[in-house]
Motif scaffolding. Structure first.
Motif, PDB file in Angstrom:
ATOM      1  N   PRO A 141       0.840  -1.209   0.000  1.00  0.00           N
ATOM      2  CA  PRO A 141       0.000   0.000   0.000  1.00  0.00           C
ATOM      3  C   PRO A 141       0.866   1.247   0.000  1.00  0.00           C
ATOM      4  O   PRO A 141       1.880   1.317   0.697  1.00  0.00           O
ATOM      5  N   GLN A 142       0.469   2.217  -0.788  1.00  0.00           N
ATOM      6  CA  GLN A 142       1.195   3.485  -0.883  1.00  0.00           C
ATOM      7  C   GLN A 142       0.532   4.504   0.038  1.00  0.00           C
ATOM      8  O   GLN A 142      -0.679   4.468   0.235  1.00  0.00           O
ATOM      9  N   PRO A 143       1.304   5.427   0.594  1.00  0.00           N
ATOM     10  CA  PRO A 143       0.690   6.467   1.417  1.00  0.00           C
ATOM     11  C   PRO A 143      -0.261   7.308   0.567  1.00  0.00           C
ATOM     12  O   PRO A 143      -0.048   7.484  -0.632  1.00  0.00           O
ATOM     13  N   ALA A 144      -1.304   7.797   1.201  1.00  0.00           N
ATOM     14  CA  ALA A 144      -2.292   8.618   0.490  1.00  0.00           C
ATOM     15  C   ALA A 144      -1.616   9.865  -0.073  1.00  0.00           C
ATOM     16  O   ALA A 144      -0.856  10.539   0.606  1.00  0.00           O
ATOM     17  N   ALA A 145      -1.904  10.142  -1.326  1.00  0.00           N
ATOM     18  CA  ALA A 145      -1.322  11.321  -1.975  1.00  0.00           C
ATOM     19  C   ALA A 145      -2.094  12.566  -1.562  1.00  0.00           C
ATOM     20  O   ALA A 145      -3.278  12.517  -1.263  1.00  0.00           O
ATOM     21  N   ASP A 146      -1.401  13.689  -1.563  1.00  0.00           N
ATOM     22  CA  ASP A 146      -2.038  14.966  -1.289  1.00  0.00           C
ATOM     23  C   ASP A 146      -2.989  15.268  -2.446  1.00  0.00           C
ATOM     24  O   ASP A 146      -2.562  15.395  -3.587  1.00  0.00           O
TER      25      ASP A 146
END
Length: 110
Positions: free
Chosen positions: A52-57
């Motif tokens: 899982p990738q961190p949530a993008a701005d």
């Protein structure tokens, strides 16, 4: 006969190239032109699920705004691509024939 229903006949070739790029292969089977249809088999290697990738701005766009000319005689395909480009923040314009593509010079980035 291969193009009797329109199109350039490029779709399967493009799909095959994409599949091979991902380490897979494509096979096509047909009993001929007797209305029996065709079978296409795509094989891709199994890979583990990506981490899982961190949530993008959400306020940051991944690409700068770009004017894009979508040139396709298939109006549905052109409209679908133009909608997707618009959703990504780009400024698409469409042309469905060669002369319209040459004349096209529309849209400004915000």
């Amino acid at each position: 006969m291969a193009r009797s229903h329109g199109g350039l006949g490029l779709g399967l070739s493009l799909d095959q190239q994409r599949v091979v790029r991902h380490g897979g292969d494509v096979s096509a089977f047909s009993k001929g032109i007797d209305g029996e249809g065709s079978e296409f088999v795509i094989r891709l290697p199994a890979t583990p699920a990506p981490a899982p990738q961190p949530a993008a701005d959400k306020g940051v766009k991944p690409f700068a705004c770009t004017r894009v000319l979508v040139g396709d005689p298939n109006r549905d395909a052109a409209e679908t691509m133009a909608m997707r480009l618009d959703a990504l923040g780009h400024v698409p314009s469409m042309a469905h024939d060669g002369l319209a593509r040459v004349r096209s010079n529309q849209g400004r980035c915000a």
